[in-house]
Design an enzyme around this catalytic site. Structure first.
Site, PDB file in Angstrom:
ATOM      1  CE1 TYR A  71      85.651  64.964  29.590  1.00  0.00           C
ATOM      2  CE2 TYR A  71      86.763  65.372  27.539  1.00  0.00           C
ATOM      3  CZ  TYR A  71      86.049  65.979  28.344  1.00  0.00           C
ATOM      4  OH  TYR A  71      85.768  67.243  28.243  1.00  0.00           O
ATOM      5  CE  LYS A  78      86.735  60.828  -5.684  1.00  0.00           C
ATOM      6  NZ  LYS A  78      86.537  59.658  -6.567  1.00  0.00           N
TER       7      LYS A  78
HETATM    8  C1  LIG Z   1      87.545  58.948  -7.026  1.00  0.00           C
HETATM    9  C2  LIG Z   1      87.583  57.989  -8.550  1.00  0.00           C
HETATM   10  C3  LIG Z   1      88.545  57.973  -9.081  1.00  0.00           C
HETATM   11  C4  LIG Z   1      89.930  57.764  -8.499  1.00  0.00           C
HETATM   12  O1  LIG Z   1      90.284  56.737  -7.989  1.00  0.00           O
HETATM   13  P1  LIG Z   1      91.683  56.560  -7.164  1.00  0.00           P
HETATM   14  O2  LIG Z   1      91.466  55.146  -6.555  1.00  0.00           O
HETATM   15  O3  LIG Z   1      91.753  57.427  -6.198  1.00  0.00           O
HETATM   16  O4  LIG Z   1      92.676  56.598  -8.218  1.00  0.00           O
HETATM   17  C5  LIG Z   1      88.495  57.447 -10.429  1.00  0.00           C
HETATM   18  N1  LIG Z   1      87.126  57.393 -11.034  1.00  0.00           N
HETATM   19  C6  LIG Z   1      86.011  57.717 -10.284  1.00  0.00           C
HETATM   20  C7  LIG Z   1      84.719  57.634 -11.109  1.00  0.00           C
HETATM   21  C8  LIG Z   1      86.065  58.188  -8.992  1.00  0.00           C
HETATM   22  O5  LIG Z   1      84.937  58.218  -8.326  1.00  0.00           O
END
Ligand SMILES: *Cc1c(COP(=O)(O)O)cnc(C)c1O
Length: 374
Positions: free
Chosen positions: A267, A36
């Site tokens: 700044y 993702k």
């Molecule tokens: C992002 C996600 C994962 C992966 O989690 P990690 O901690 O990066 O291994 C697994 N399942 C779901 C539903 C997620 O949203």
């Protein structure tokens, strides 16, 4: 949209990604790697082809839109959408692009049935259960209703039942993890008793490494693939060893000059030279997702050595102290993450200075233009 307007480059080493995936495979018999958010900033195209080559048969994205984007790459395996369908126009896309959605609301089942009738084709879904994360999914009290909804369904077939762990990376929360595991088992058994047959999927990266009893049929590794240990800095550090960051972030020195004792820089004059100094201005700022919150307390690597930030991070520039590295000249490489030499900036370290976690560091810095090596 890639940040195209500065010199910052995110370098992704596909060999390291492969190395990390092999380590995951040693503990996860059926991984569905999570790609993702553009593969946590590493680029969904190159990452998905690498994973397919290494034997991944399914990948998990967030939105249905991301699933469509992944289906338009050469990846031919299963695609799971962790957010599931939200807008009406997303429903037909699930059939058209063969995306298996997380489904955790009754309304979604109703709309899927309607769309299925139009398509006259059954869709495989991943039933989402809420076992303690409190985000999405059916709760333990919904099971009766879900069972009868699914019994009446003609166009959706439960291929997988999933839930997500809230605290698997925290050794102090072991009880809660096991409790979620028990709730998951109970809810799955309940569905199975109703005659459904499906795969069970609960574990994220942390659970794959530390809870073999929660491996079930398939697993969803994310952060370890990209090379950060979920247990970094905890007493479980040794439970996830050997993972290496696949991303380095490099930019260039724009200018070099001396700063006399007592002179301010950048700044707001938040830093005054405590002695005569030499500083390098580097091409990285908050517009490159190098947060302004790093002002005065991050470090970079130049010529294999650490150089601390001095003064505020600007929109496209920052200043670093190179008093002890006087050979630096404009055009030289500066590592915001990683770096040659004995002391690369680790994702955990950068996240610590930033007040966040390596996930966010990767997602944000990965929006810069990427270069791949393998
Ligand atoms: C992002 C996600 C994962 C992966 O989690 P990690 O901690 O990066 O291994 C697994 N399942 C779901 C539903 C997620 O949203």
């Amino acid at each position: 949209m890639t940040i195209w307007y500065n010199h910052v480059r995110a370098r992704i080493d596909l060999n390291i990604l492969e190395h990390n995936f092999r380590l995951i495979q040693a503990k996860a018999p059926c991984p569905i790697p999570v790609v993702k958010s553009d593969a946590y900033g590493h680029g969904i195209g190159p990452v998905s082809s690498l994973l397919a080559r290494c034997g991944a048969r399914g990948l998990a994205v967030g939105t249905v839109g991301e699933g469509v984007a992944l289906r338009l790459t050469p990846f031919e395996g299963k695609i799971v959408s962790l957010l599931g369908p939200l807008l009406p126009e997303e429903y037909p896309l699930l059939w058209e692009y063969e995306i298996m959605p997380f489904v955790g609301r009754r309304e979604q089942i109703r709309l899927l049935e309607e769309e299925g009738r139009r398509q006259s084709r059954v869709l495989d879904i991943a039933l989402a259960l809420d076992t303690g994360m409190g985000r999405i999914g059916f709760g333990p009290g919904d099971m009766q209703q879900v069972r009868s909804l699914l019994e009446g369904a003609r166009y959706v077939r439960v291929h997988m039942v999933c839930s997500h762990l809230a605290t698997a990376d925290d050794p102090e929360s072991r009880d809660f993890v096991l409790q979620q595991g028990e709730t998951f088992t109970r809810m799955c058994d309940d569905l199975a008793a109703g005659g459904l047959s499906f795969k069970r999927c609960l574990a994220n990266s942390a659970a794959i490494q530390a809870y073999p009893e929660l491996a079930f049929d398939c697993q969803r590794p994310g952060i370890t693939l990209y090379g950060s240990s979920p247990f970094a800095g905890t007493r479980w550090e040794s439970r996830a060893q050997g993972f290496r960051p696949a991303m380095e972030v490099v930019t260039r020195v724009v200018a070099v000059h001396d700063l006399v004792k007592g002179a301010p820089i950048s700044y707001g004059r938040t830093f005054y030279a405590p002695h005569d100094m030499r500083v390098a201005i580097v091409a990285a700022g908050y517009a490159d997702n190098y947060s302004r919150g790093l002002s005065n307390h991050a470090e970079v690597v130049v010529h294999g050595q650490r150089a601390p930030l001095v003064g505020r991070v600007c929109m496209q520039m920052s200043a670093v102290d190179i008093t002890r590295i006087p050979s630096v000249v404009p055009g030289d490489k500066v590592y915001l993450l990683g770096g040659e030499g004995a002391h690369p900036v680790t994702p955990e370290e950068l996240a610590g200075w930033w007040g966040t976690i390596p996930y966010e560091v990767f997602c944000l810095l990965g929006q810069n233009e990427r270069e791949y090596c393998s």
